[in-house]
Motif scaffolding. Structure first.
Motif, PDB file in Angstrom:
ATOM      1  N   TRP A 147      47.376  33.710  33.187  1.00  0.00           N
ATOM      2  CA  TRP A 147      46.809  34.107  34.464  1.00  0.00           C
ATOM      3  C   TRP A 147      46.845  35.623  34.610  1.00  0.00           C
ATOM      4  CZ3 TRP A 147      50.929  30.365  34.598  1.00  0.00           C
ATOM      5  CH2 TRP A 147      50.453  29.049  34.567  1.00  0.00           C
ATOM      6  N   PRO A 148      45.971  36.151  35.469  1.00  0.00           N
ATOM      7  CA  PRO A 148      45.965  37.605  35.667  1.00  0.00           C
ATOM      8  C   PRO A 148      47.257  38.106  36.291  1.00  0.00           C
ATOM      9  CG  PRO A 148      44.288  36.528  37.035  1.00  0.00           C
ATOM     10  CD  PRO A 148      44.976  35.457  36.257  1.00  0.00           C
ATOM     11  N   VAL A 149      47.462  39.394  36.182  1.00  0.00           N
ATOM     12  CA  VAL A 149      48.609  40.079  36.772  1.00  0.00           C
ATOM     13  C   VAL A 149      48.090  40.867  37.973  1.00  0.00           C
ATOM     14  CG1 VAL A 149      50.346  41.870  36.349  1.00  0.00           C
ATOM     15  CG2 VAL A 149      49.814  40.196  34.570  1.00  0.00           C
ATOM     16  N   VAL A 150      48.892  40.924  39.020  1.00  0.00           N
ATOM     17  CA  VAL A 150      48.504  41.634  40.239  1.00  0.00           C
ATOM     18  C   VAL A 150      49.601  42.613  40.638  1.00  0.00           C
ATOM     19  CG1 VAL A 150      47.064  39.743  41.088  1.00  0.00           C
ATOM     20  CG2 VAL A 150      49.475  39.862  41.766  1.00  0.00           C
ATOM     21  N   GLY A 204      53.303  40.890  39.967  1.00  0.00           N
ATOM     22  CA  GLY A 204      53.641  39.642  39.295  1.00  0.00           C
ATOM     23  C   GLY A 204      52.393  38.994  38.735  1.00  0.00           C
ATOM     24  N   HIS A 205      52.576  37.827  38.156  1.00  0.00           N
ATOM     25  CA  HIS A 205      51.419  37.133  37.596  1.00  0.00           C
ATOM     26  C   HIS A 205      50.931  36.068  38.560  1.00  0.00           C
ATOM     27  CE1 HIS A 205      53.392  33.335  36.513  1.00  0.00           C
ATOM     28  NE2 HIS A 205      54.417  34.057  36.105  1.00  0.00           N
ATOM     29  N   GLY A 206      49.658  35.761  38.423  1.00  0.00           N
ATOM     30  CA  GLY A 206      49.058  34.727  39.245  1.00  0.00           C
ATOM     31  C   GLY A 206      49.539  33.352  38.845  1.00  0.00           C
ATOM     32  N   GLN A 256      44.971  36.215  46.293  1.00  0.00           N
ATOM     33  CA  GLN A 256      45.985  35.269  46.760  1.00  0.00           C
ATOM     34  C   GLN A 256      47.318  35.516  46.052  1.00  0.00           C
ATOM     35  OE1 GLN A 256      43.558  31.868  45.741  1.00  0.00           O
ATOM     36  NE2 GLN A 256      43.421  31.274  47.896  1.00  0.00           N
ATOM     37  N   SER A 257      47.264  35.829  44.777  1.00  0.00           N
ATOM     38  CA  SER A 257      48.484  36.137  44.023  1.00  0.00           C
ATOM     39  C   SER A 257      49.149  37.386  44.586  1.00  0.00           C
ATOM     40  CB  SER A 257      48.163  36.352  42.539  1.00  0.00           C
ATOM     41  OG  SER A 257      47.556  35.224  41.980  1.00  0.00           O
ATOM     42  N   ALA A 258      48.346  38.406  44.890  1.00  0.00           N
ATOM     43  CA  ALA A 258      48.892  39.647  45.451  1.00  0.00           C
ATOM     44  C   ALA A 258      49.539  39.379  46.805  1.00  0.00           C
ATOM     45  CB  ALA A 258      47.780  40.688  45.568  1.00  0.00           C
ATOM     46  N   GLN A 259      48.908  38.567  47.623  1.00  0.00           N
ATOM     47  CA  GLN A 259      49.468  38.237  48.941  1.00  0.00           C
ATOM     48  C   GLN A 259      50.802  37.499  48.786  1.00  0.00           C
ATOM     49  OE1 GLN A 259      45.937  36.214  50.261  1.00  0.00           O
ATOM     50  NE2 GLN A 259      45.242  37.977  51.463  1.00  0.00           N
ATOM     51  N   VAL A 309      45.627  40.418  28.945  1.00  0.00           N
ATOM     52  CA  VAL A 309      45.495  40.072  30.367  1.00  0.00           C
ATOM     53  C   VAL A 309      44.986  41.264  31.194  1.00  0.00           C
ATOM     54  CG1 VAL A 309      47.882  40.664  30.989  1.00  0.00           C
ATOM     55  CG2 VAL A 309      46.651  38.920  32.283  1.00  0.00           C
ATOM     56  N   ARG A 310      44.141  40.957  32.166  1.00  0.00           N
ATOM     57  CA  ARG A 310      43.634  41.965  33.114  1.00  0.00           C
ATOM     58  C   ARG A 310      44.556  41.997  34.327  1.00  0.00           C
ATOM     59  NH1 ARG A 310      39.165  44.871  34.307  1.00  0.00           N
ATOM     60  NH2 ARG A 310      37.987  44.091  32.530  1.00  0.00           N
ATOM     61  N   TRP A 311      44.824  43.208  34.829  1.00  0.00           N
ATOM     62  CA  TRP A 311      45.569  43.334  36.070  1.00  0.00           C
ATOM     63  C   TRP A 311      44.656  43.793  37.186  1.00  0.00           C
ATOM     64  CZ3 TRP A 311      44.889  48.377  37.108  1.00  0.00           C
ATOM     65  CH2 TRP A 311      45.017  49.323  36.097  1.00  0.00           C
ATOM     66  N   TYR A 312      45.052  43.429  38.436  1.00  0.00           N
ATOM     67  CA  TYR A 312      44.285  43.745  39.638  1.00  0.00           C
ATOM     68  C   TYR A 312      45.209  44.451  40.618  1.00  0.00           C
ATOM     69  CZ  TYR A 312      40.955  40.459  37.720  1.00  0.00           C
ATOM     70  OH  TYR A 312      40.061  39.830  36.898  1.00  0.00           O
ATOM     71  N   LEU A 313      44.723  45.560  41.180  1.00  0.00           N
ATOM     72  CA  LEU A 313      45.503  46.353  42.128  1.00  0.00           C
ATOM     73  C   LEU A 313      44.902  46.259  43.532  1.00  0.00           C
ATOM     74  CD1 LEU A 313      45.869  49.607  40.005  1.00  0.00           C
ATOM     75  CD2 LEU A 313      47.647  47.920  40.445  1.00  0.00           C
ATOM     76  N   TYR A 314      45.791  46.297  44.532  1.00  0.00           N
ATOM     77  CA  TYR A 314      45.360  46.240  45.930  1.00  0.00           C
ATOM     78  C   TYR A 314      46.200  47.192  46.774  1.00  0.00           C
ATOM     79  CZ  TYR A 314      43.162  41.892  44.527  1.00  0.00           C
ATOM     80  OH  TYR A 314      42.395  40.950  43.893  1.00  0.00           O
TER      81      TYR A 314
END
Length: 189
Positions: free
Chosen positions: A51-54, A85-87, A95-98, A126-131
């Motif tokens: 799963w992606p990382v956030v 963390g990871h999704g 949703q993972s970031a939340q 793995v791709r990571w997503y930032l918020y």
């Protein structure tokens, strides 16, 4: 004006075979036999995550960012980081970031803004997503941390100080450095 950082171009690698060396259901080590760009045979090993990382840059109304400190076992040292963390299987990256913000800092946010995505290494697929998370408030039900996070502490730090720490090397976690710098640019800090 043309794009100076254009990503177009042919793939100079040829995969001859691929095999999984290790798989524990979350992390998989893959090794491919390849023909390299120079035409010579070679091998390429890399890690895959399911799963992606956030990661989240939570900013409060006073301009503080919430950082977490925890012991990073492979590094044998503590690390200051943005919550990450990871999704999970049924989650979108947001949703993972939340969820991670709630688990690690005990906060929720009314406003979420994406800060882009990326990769951390050529050996990790793995791709990571930032918020950025803003308009923060405490969550009503505190999540139970898993055993690896029982030492985690959270601290509010002025964003400018966190950016200085990212720039001078006190914050070494790569995704945290990128997140803090992108957030600072977005917010004009």
């Amino acid at each position: 004006m043309s794009d100076l950082l254009d990503l177009d171009g042919p793939n100079p690698w040829r995969t001859q075979s691929s095999r999984v060396i290790f798989d524990d259901g979350v992390l998989r080590l893959r090794q491919d036999e390849v023909v390299q760009p120079d035409g010579e045979p070679g091998a390429y090993a890399y890690l895959e995550l399911r799963w992606p990382v956030v990661a989240v840059v939570p900013i409060d109304n006073e301009g503080n960012v919430y950082l977490v400190r925890q012991w990073r076992y492979p590094w044998q040292r503590n690390s200051w980081e943005i919550p990450a963390g990871h999704g999970e299987a049924d989650e979108l990256p947001l949703q993972s970031a939340q969820r991670e913000l709630g688990e690690e800092v005990g906060l929720q946010a009314a406003d979420w803004e994406p800060l882009g995505s990326g990769y951390s290494s050529a050996t990790l697929s793995v791709r990571w997503y930032l918020y950025i998370a803003r308009n923060l408030s405490p969550i009503s039900n505190v999540h139970t941390r898993d055993g690896a996070e029982h030492d985690l502490i959270a601290r509010a730090v002025p964003l400018a100080i966190a950016v200085d720490a990212a720039m001078d090397g006190r914050i070494e976690h790569g995704m945290s450095v990128v997140g803090l710098l992108r957030a600072a640019r977005r917010l004009g800090v």
